[in-house]
Structure formats: structure tokens, C-alpha cells
Scaffold this motif. Structure first.
Motif, mmCIF file in Angstrom:
data_model
loop_
_atom_site.group_PDB
_atom_site.id
_atom_site.type_symbol
_atom_site.label_atom_id
_atom_site.label_comp_id
_atom_site.label_asym_id
_atom_site.label_seq_id
_atom_site.Cartn_x
_atom_site.Cartn_y
_atom_site.Cartn_z
ATOM 1 N N ASN A 106 0.854 -1.189 0.000
ATOM 2 C CA ASN A 106 0.000 0.000 0.000
ATOM 3 C C ASN A 106 0.890 1.239 0.000
ATOM 4 O OD1 ASN A 106 -2.489 -1.476 0.336
ATOM 5 N ND2 ASN A 106 -1.760 -1.904 2.411
ATOM 6 N N GLU A 107 0.511 2.235 -0.778
ATOM 7 C CA GLU A 107 1.310 3.448 -0.887
ATOM 8 C C GLU A 107 0.484 4.658 -0.456
ATOM 9 O OE1 GLU A 107 3.972 5.825 -4.248
ATOM 10 O OE2 GLU A 107 3.061 3.904 -4.738
ATOM 11 N N SER A 108 1.113 5.560 0.281
ATOM 12 C CA SER A 108 0.432 6.770 0.720
ATOM 13 C C SER A 108 0.219 7.712 -0.448
ATOM 14 C CB SER A 108 1.265 7.484 1.793
ATOM 15 O OG SER A 108 2.413 8.094 1.213
ATOM 16 N N ALA A 109 -0.584 8.713 -0.216
ATOM 17 C CA ALA A 109 -0.686 9.821 -1.171
ATOM 18 C C ALA A 109 0.667 10.524 -1.174
ATOM 19 C CB ALA A 109 -1.794 10.768 -0.733
ATOM 20 N N LEU A 110 0.923 11.302 -2.206
ATOM 21 C CA LEU A 110 2.171 12.042 -2.273
ATOM 22 C C LEU A 110 2.179 13.190 -1.275
ATOM 23 C CD1 LEU A 110 2.718 12.294 -6.127
ATOM 24 C CD2 LEU A 110 3.816 10.736 -4.524
ATOM 25 N N SER A 111 3.367 13.510 -0.805
ATOM 26 C CA SER A 111 3.548 14.676 0.037
ATOM 27 C C SER A 111 3.282 15.925 -0.786
ATOM 28 C CB SER A 111 4.992 14.714 0.558
ATOM 29 O OG SER A 111 5.894 14.954 -0.526
ATOM 30 N N ALA A 112 3.270 17.057 -0.138
ATOM 31 C CA ALA A 112 3.254 18.314 -0.873
ATOM 32 C C ALA A 112 4.526 18.377 -1.697
ATOM 33 C CB ALA A 112 3.163 19.478 0.102
ATOM 34 N N GLU A 113 4.494 19.147 -2.733
ATOM 35 C CA GLU A 113 5.611 19.229 -3.666
ATOM 36 C C GLU A 113 6.588 20.325 -3.255
ATOM 37 O OE1 GLU A 113 5.080 18.977 -8.200
ATOM 38 O OE2 GLU A 113 5.044 21.125 -7.739
ATOM 39 N N THR A 114 7.850 20.117 -3.557
ATOM 40 C CA THR A 114 8.868 21.153 -3.449
ATOM 41 C C THR A 114 9.676 21.150 -4.725
ATOM 42 O OG1 THR A 114 10.535 22.120 -1.994
ATOM 43 C CG2 THR A 114 10.661 19.737 -2.366
ATOM 44 N N SER A 115 10.417 22.213 -4.969
ATOM 45 C CA SER A 115 11.209 22.286 -6.203
ATOM 46 C C SER A 115 12.569 22.872 -5.929
ATOM 47 C CB SER A 115 10.485 23.125 -7.253
ATOM 48 O OG SER A 115 10.366 24.466 -6.808
ATOM 49 N N LYS A 116 13.488 22.613 -6.842
ATOM 50 C CA LYS A 116 14.842 23.141 -6.744
ATOM 51 C C LYS A 116 15.419 23.245 -8.140
ATOM 52 C CE LYS A 116 18.736 24.464 -5.139
ATOM 53 N NZ LYS A 116 18.878 25.896 -5.022
ATOM 54 N N SER A 117 16.054 24.383 -8.430
ATOM 55 C CA SER A 117 16.759 24.555 -9.696
ATOM 56 C C SER A 117 18.182 24.048 -9.531
ATOM 57 C CB SER A 117 16.787 26.035 -10.103
ATOM 58 O OG SER A 117 15.491 26.459 -10.402
#
Length: 119
Positions: A106-117
Motif C-alpha cells: 500500500n502506498e500513501s498519497a504524495l507529500s506536498a511538492e517542493t522544487s529546486k533549480s
């Protein structure tokens, strides 16, 4: 050298509470410039899940928000709370999200997203 950037995002289900992105910046060049690699890396860290049946985590990443289709995504990393993704193309912004999975698959929903250049 500059301090690393740190980003935090809140996760859902299975107590994936935080995902932190750490990106190291290179030290100042010496008298002769070093060769520049065409790829970079990013280190992600998060608060560990405390559930007994936790099997591990998956890191999803891609070059547009919500679209985690980069080669190697998702990366299955097992029961660790820090991971360094390598081979990321420079001059590209990447978006990251994390899930947890249990022994039954079983897999959880995804976390909130973050980004990086990656520069």
C-alpha cells in the motif's frame, strides 16, 4: 561557501511528515576554474515514518509541477530518511514529492511538492 538551501513540505498518510531538500553550492574556484559537470545532485531528507509495517519510501521527480516523469522516477529507496538524487541536468528546475509504502504494497498519497533549480 554559501549555506545550503532547505525546503520543507508536509506529507500525508503513513506519517511522512516532512521532506527537506538540501542543495550544496560549490566553493569558490581556485586560480584555474574547475571543469563543470553537466549534471548535479540534490539531497532530500524528511522525518521518518514510525509505523511498524513501513517498508520504505518512493521519491517522485520531474521537470514540471505535478508531472514526475523524469528517468528513474519514482526512485524506491527503502527505509531511509535522507537520499541524494544524482545525475540531474543542470540549468533545470526539478519538482519533488515523496510517498511511503508498507509491507503489503500500500502506498500513501504524495507529500506536498517542493522544487529546486539545479544550477
Amino acid at each position: 561557501p554559501a549555506e545550503p538551501w532547505i525546503y520543507r513540505i508536509t506529507a500525508t498518510l503513513l506519517a511522512c511528515s516532512r521532506l527537506t531538500v538540501r542543495c550544496s553550492t560549490p566553493s569558490a574556484p581556485s586560480s584555474s576554474p574547475p571543469s563543470v559537470s553537466s549534471t548535479g545532485s540534490v539531497t532530500l531528507s524528511w522525518s521518518a515514518n514510525a509505523e511498524n509495517d513501513l517498508a520504505g519510501y518512493k521519491i517522485y521527480f520531474g521537470t514540471s509541477s505535478g508531472n514526475y516523469t523524469s528517468p528513474g522516477s519514482p526512485t524506491v529507496i527503502g527505509k531511509v530518511s535522507t537520499y541524494t538524487l544524482t545525475g540531474l541536468q543542470r540549468n533545470t528546475t526539478y519538482f519533488f514529492a515523496l510517498s511511503a509504502y508498507d509491507n503489503a504494497g500500500n502506498e500513501s498519497a504524495l507529500s506536498a511538492e517542493t522544487s529546486k533549480s539545479i544550477l
